[in-house]
Design an enzyme around this catalytic site. Sequence first.
Site, PDB file in Angstrom:
ATOM      1  CB  CYS A  94      -0.976  -0.056   1.167  1.00 38.04           C
ATOM      2  SG  CYS A  94      -2.389   1.029   0.926  1.00 38.04           S
ATOM      3  NE  ARG A 128      -8.894   5.682   3.384  1.00 35.52           N
ATOM      4  CZ  ARG A 128      -7.661   6.118   3.174  1.00 35.52           C
ATOM      5  NH1 ARG A 128      -7.452   7.397   2.925  1.00 35.52           N
ATOM      6  NH2 ARG A 128      -6.641   5.297   3.209  1.00 35.52           N
ATOM      7  CG  HIS A 191      -3.085  -3.115   4.456  1.00 32.33           C
ATOM      8  ND1 HIS A 191      -1.845  -2.752   4.928  1.00 32.33           N
ATOM      9  CD2 HIS A 191      -3.570  -2.028   3.815  1.00 32.33           C
ATOM     10  CE1 HIS A 191      -1.592  -1.495   4.587  1.00 32.33           C
ATOM     11  NE2 HIS A 191      -2.612  -1.032   3.899  1.00 32.33           N
TER      12      HIS A 191
HETATM   13  N1  GLN Z   1      -1.910   6.731   2.298  1.00 32.81           N
HETATM   14  C1  GLN Z   1      -2.159   5.860   1.233  1.00 32.81           C
HETATM   15  C2  GLN Z   1      -3.561   5.956   0.655  1.00 32.81           C
HETATM   16  O1  GLN Z   1      -4.509   6.232   1.360  1.00 32.81           O
HETATM   17  C3  GLN Z   1      -1.827   4.447   1.643  1.00 32.81           C
HETATM   18  C4  GLN Z   1      -2.743   3.859   2.667  1.00 32.81           C
HETATM   19  C5  GLN Z   1      -2.311   2.535   3.192  1.00 32.81           C
HETATM   20  O2  GLN Z   1      -1.116   2.218   3.263  1.00 32.81           O
HETATM   21  N2  GLN Z   1      -3.282   1.760   3.654  1.00 32.81           N
HETATM   22  O3  GLN Z   1      -3.716   5.737  -0.535  1.00 32.81           O
END
Ligand code: GLN
Length: 240
Positions: A94, A128, A191
């Site tokens: 990520c 998101r 993840h």
């Molecule tokens: N900050 C990044 C995003 O929101 C990565 C997030 C993460 O590592 N879960 O895209």
Amino acid sequence: MNIKIAHLYPDMLNLYGDRGNIIALTQRMKQRGIDVSTDAITMGKTFNADDYDILFIGGGQDFEQDVLLDDLKKGKDAEINKAIQSSKVMLAICGGFQMLGKYYKTYDGKMLEYMGALDFYTEGKPERMIGNYAFKTKEGIEIVGFENHSGRTYLGTGVEPLGKMIKGYGNNGEDGTEGVRYKNTFGTYSHGPILPKNPQFADFLISKALENKYGKTELAPLDDILEEKARKQVFKLYIK
Ligand code: GLN
């Protein structure tokens, strides 16, 4: 046999138990009689990629990704690039995955210029992309994971995706790709953490690291009955 792992920024980039990936790699090698050691490469610490066989970077929030940018550019970027080009095994999750690309423009307009080690870029949006998801690699490994990112990643022609989406958003929610692969470097939004949930992928990485150092090595099978039960349950509940 002996494998050394570099865990980059373990104190800054460790969302959703990404450290579990180091534990999975370590245990799966130890059970096969392979010596494993891991160094934590934090901010300010010198990093020489030649000392390691596997590099790992976890995920983080936009804030942490911004904070460590200066440190990254003080030499770690060149070492990471060298490791990638020399076919070392690397797994990046990520936020760590995003850092291998050209840039990450956050949803609120902040431009984070990254190392450009791989041919892709990432742009954030306020909505998101969150949820349990699954994708399949070209070797046919079905990977289950959990994604939560604002960044949309778009791959260039110099790299391949790590997999094709089975369910979920993946790189950008548009083109059905997930993650990146180039030589023995693998980036993913997964993840979970990805390796305990997907032992076949963990062994795939271990095999590549052993092959780099010792030539082709047969991995003894391990008892993955519990892991397989957990995977089946995840597929049943969230994927299919
Ligand atoms: N900050 C990044 C995003 O929101 C990565 C997030 C993460 O590592 N879960 O895209």
